[in-house]
Write an enzyme that holds these catalytic residues in place. Structure first.
Site, PDB file in Angstrom:
ATOM      1  N   HIS A  60      42.254 -40.566 -45.906  1.00  0.00           N
ATOM      2  CA  HIS A  60      42.688 -40.605 -44.500  1.00  0.00           C
ATOM      3  C   HIS A  60      43.878 -39.689 -44.225  1.00  0.00           C
ATOM      4  CE1 HIS A  60      45.875 -43.019 -46.209  1.00  0.00           C
ATOM      5  NE2 HIS A  60      46.493 -43.027 -45.046  1.00  0.00           N
ATOM      6  N   HIS A  75      47.477 -36.783 -40.730  1.00  0.00           N
ATOM      7  CA  HIS A  75      47.138 -38.207 -40.840  1.00  0.00           C
ATOM      8  C   HIS A  75      46.001 -38.506 -39.867  1.00  0.00           C
ATOM      9  CE1 HIS A  75      47.604 -42.586 -40.975  1.00  0.00           C
ATOM     10  NE2 HIS A  75      48.347 -42.409 -42.055  1.00  0.00           N
TER      11      HIS A  75
END
Length: 838
Positions: A60, A75
């Site tokens: 992620h 992110h």
């Protein structure tokens, strides 16, 4: 120094202040922009020429080093670390050099959006200094060809204090965050470290700057890993103390702990000791303890010759596959389908491309074949270690079992089968599927950890060998060769019994074997009490071979066919025709064996499925989207299963059961689905649709729900854990989780009364139906159907034939006024002891 950063995805620009997480919105981690993706599936690409500093294990987040000066954090989404990689596919690895627009992470944003509060792709610079300046785009829509922002770096001067004073280190500190030191915990550490001149964090040989969020994330410190804080300067100890306290308190997140009292560890077996445990496979046997002893797997980390190590690795891979396929063939020859399927899953782990290629890459980088294989398996098995549910965590054993098999071949160690003496009870910390082939002539298993739902437990039940799990650490301290009585039906192990008691138990074992033999001879006879009450006895099964065996043992049908096993292990859900073929095989295996009750998909909790929506990241899966609760978000999956069931012939023998129903509206919703699919397929025949009673709220409202449902079937395993608030997979609570608790009996009686008022059958399909000591209570409470483990069918039917239903009802009424399971058990033994094993 001027650096231009381009957009990482196509979409709408979102100001950093509008990101749905204060850690980003308040610029605590750094400054930058976010982009809300325009496409449901696209790659997140590099915003600049850079070196990949760290790709998060869960995919992620990516950290890039740009121009040797700026740390850029990309992110993807908010709280996506909890998805454990679901929806993310990494296209780069640590150390790679990337160009502008090169794919970093492929993301299924449509899938992630169902499980995370936001899918905004956030790009920030985490190490901006006071002299740096940032200019952001004025565009509202961007593609990877568009500039997102420009940063101009000012001069950086290193304070002399950074290099002053003696360097000191902390004691090892354990990381308690469930998913380790990801972005937000890293922020907490960096904010503390910023107050001090020199602070670094170490994990193993790797050491990073504790003021850098990106560097801390790159440390890859996961749950239960140990880190060391290194500081220098006049306030070094103060820095260490503050960061140590922050890590121990969870770094702003909930600390992951194991609840429940610890079992007392017994080490003195000079006298008789009784251990309570979870029944993994019922039965009774007396014998001698044999402690499982695994070969030491010592190996060097580095290789002298990478080419030679690669040859060893490839040869071991082939030999391991041959060994597993031999295990599969042996299981199939013995018609042990469940066992064969588990070893087939092990072949899948062994040949997993990501694990194998990671190992080969590590060998090329200088690791030995053994070290590379262990590291590659660790990387893929790590997410399972972060799961709180002890039942689900058992799946980690499959990875470790395959890991060990390969290591034995790599190291050239003997893995031949061990023939144990007659009557050997194998004691072990964890029972792995390979142990069932490694140790031969085992009379019973006593396992310190584990659960009744592990792959090994499933296989042991299939083999008909008594086994106890979750017996505690004491198991590992029992001296070799000590006498033991394994009362797996009663959930207890009696170690070092007095000689006279041992002889009594051996006599009892022979008697029970003879009684069981006689019961099998009469198993085709109906189960009717002495005063004329007929109780239907059916089987709980998972495949066609078990259906055939249940039919041979006198089952009057199947009260529980667990359909979830066909959903596990794949990457896509089965289609209607796949369902039909499997279920038809079950019907055909029992041509005259009565109705088959198919439980609809029962996953969530201890049985998650990777491709199903809504199951990832639940803080308490046992109380989450289990059973019917996850159907609305996985609607097409459940419709396909219903379509497969409606295509069976003869449909008159098909009953459908809904798991985890808590209220009437859930039943009615599934009933509407069933009616829709019947209309779509042109099916006019009635199909019985009932509910599985596992949730106390359903038992308490049984009278009203019974007016709609076609039948009740009580799942006592879950009903007990929800009523007593005890996780049935928790080894520390095994001795206290007892189905004869008066509170559970009252809920069973309420369910039966609700069924009687509506004229429908109330069955029990949980483990309680197989416990002989519970059968008189169940009959007395109004249960008219029992669905049991296959090997228990003859003994349960034989017991019913000698019971007086009136006397059972009187005993059940007395039990309602008692306060503990122990009192109820004593009552049952007083009233019906002559018919029960002592």
């Amino acid at each position: 120094m001027e650096v231009k950063l381009f957009s990482t995805v196509s979409g709408t620009v979102v100001p950093i202040e509008s990101v749905a997480d204060p850690a980003f919105a308040e610029k605590m981690m750094g400054d930058g922009l976010a982009v809300r993706p325009a496409l449901t599936r696209q790659a997140v690409v590099s915003p600049a020429e850079a070196v990949v500093s760290n790709v998060s294990r869960t995919g992620h987040a990516v950290v890039l080093s740009v121009a040797g000066r700026f740390e850029v954090l990309i992110h993807i989404g908010i709280d996506t670390v909890n998805l454990q990689g679901d929806g993310f596919t990494a296209k780069v690895k640590n150390g790679d050099r990337v160009t502008v627009g090169q794919d970093l992470i492929e993301v299924d944003f449509g899938q992630v959006s169902h499980k995370a509060p936001s899918v905004d792709v956030i790009t920030i610079i985490t190490n901006l200094e006071p002299g740096d300046s940032l200019t952001k785009t004025a565009r509202t829509q961007v593609t990877p060809k568009d500039e997102l922002f420009t940063v101009i770096g000012g001069d950086i001067s290193l304070s002399a204090a950074d290099c002053e004073g003696e360097e000191i280190s902390s004691a090892p500190v354990t990381v308690l965050n469930a998913v380790g030191i990801h972005a937000r915990p890293a922020l907490v550490i960096s904010q503390i470290a910023a107050k001090y001149p020199y602070v670094r964090l170490k994990k193993g040989p790797k050491e990073v700057n504790a003021k850098s969020i990106a560097a801390l994330m790159g440390l890859n410190a996961g749950y239960n890993d140990q880190v060391v804080i290194v500081a220098r300067g006049p306030k070094a100890q103060e820095a260490i103390d503050e960061i140590t306290a922050a890590i121990k308190s969870g770094l702003g997140e909930a600390v992951k702990t194991t609840a429940g009292p610890k079992k007392e560890v017994v080490t003195d077996f000079s006298h008789t000791v009784e251990l309570k445990a979870v029944v993994a496979s019922p039965g009774f046997v007396a014998g001698k303890i044999h402690q499982a002893k695994a070969a030491a797997l010592d190996f060097k980390e580095k290789a002298d010759d990478a080419a030679e190590e690669l040859v060893i690795f490839n040869d071991s891979l082939l030999l391991s596959e041959i060994r597993l396929k031999r295990n599969i063939a042996e299981a199939e020859e013995k018609k042990q389908k469940a066992r064969a399927e588990i070893f087939q899953a092990h072949v899948g782990i062994l040949k997993d491309e990501e694990i194998v290629e990671t190992a080969r890459r590590l060998i090329a980088e200088g690791l030995s074949a053994a070290a590379a294989w262990r590291a590659a398996v660790d990387e893929n098995a790590k997410p399972l270690e972060n799961i709180d549910n002890p039942v689900l965590k058992e799946r980690l054993l499959d990875f470790r079992d395959v890991e060990r098999l390969m290591l034995l071949y790599i190291l050239g160690l003997d893995d031949e089968a061990v023939d144990l003496p007659d009557g050997a009870i194998l004691a072990t910390r964890e029972l792995a599927p390979s142990d069932l082939t490694r140790y031969r002539n085992v009379a019973g298993y006593l396992v310190a950890e584990g659960s009744a739902t592990s792959h090994a437990s499933i296989m042991v039940r299939n083999m008909g060998i008594p086994a106890l799990a979750a017996a505690g650490e004491s198991v590992l301290h029992i001296p070799e060769g000590l006498n033991i009585i394994l009362d797996a039906g009663g959930g207890r192990a009696i170690i070092n019994p007095a000689p006279e008691r041992l002889e009594q138990m051996k006599l009892k074992q022979r008697q029970l074997e003879e009684i069981h033999r006689r019961n099998v001879e009469k198993t085709k006879e109906p189960a009717v009490t002495v005063d004329g009450l007929a109780i239907a006895v059916k089987g709980n099964i998972s495949n066609a071979e078990e259906a055939r065996r249940a039919d041979e043992l006198g089952a009057e049908g199947v009260g529980l066919f667990r359909t979830e096993f066909m959903f596990m292990g794949g990457t896509t859900p089965p289609e209607a025709e796949t369902h039909r073929l499997l279920y038809q095989e079950i019907l055909d295996a029992m041509p005259g064996g009565g109705p088959i009750t198919f439980r609809l998909l029962d996953v969530g909790g201890d049985k998650p499925i990777s491709y199903m929506e809504g199951l990832a990241g639940e803080e308490n899966p046992i109380m989450g989207l289990r059973g019917v609760r996850n159907y609305p978000v996985n609607l097409e999956i459940i419709r396909e299963q219903i379509r497969g069931l409606l295509r069976l012939t003869p449909l008159s023998r098909v009953k459908i059961m809904i798991p985890m129903v808590g209220e009437l509206s859930e039943y009615l919703w599934v009933k509407s689905l069933l009616e829709e699919e019947k209309a779509n397929l042109g099916v006019s025949e009635n199909v019985e649709l009932g509910v599985m009673v596992e949730v106390p709220s359903l038992a308490l409202t049984a009278a009203s729900i019974g007016r709609e449902s076609a039948f009740f079937s009580i799942g006592t395993n879950d009903l007990s854990q929800y009523t007593l608030a005890m996780d049935r997979g928790n080894a520390n609570l095994a001795a206290k989780l007892n189905n004869l608790h008066p509170a559970i009996l009252k809920l069973i009686r309420m369910t039966a009364e609700g069924g009687q008022a509506s004229g429908i059958v109330t069955a029990v399909c949980g483990a309680m139906a197989s416990e002989l000591i519970s059968v008189p209570m169940l009959v007395g409470l109004g249960v008219t159907e029992l669905s049991t483990a296959m090997n228990s069918i003859p003994d349960v039917k034989a017991l019913i034939r000698v019971l007086d239903a009136g006397k059972c009802r009187e005993a059940a009424a007395k039990a309602m006024n008692m306060t503990s399971a122990e009192e109820v058990e004593a009552l049952v033994r007083r009233e019906f002891g002559e018919h029960l094993p002592s």
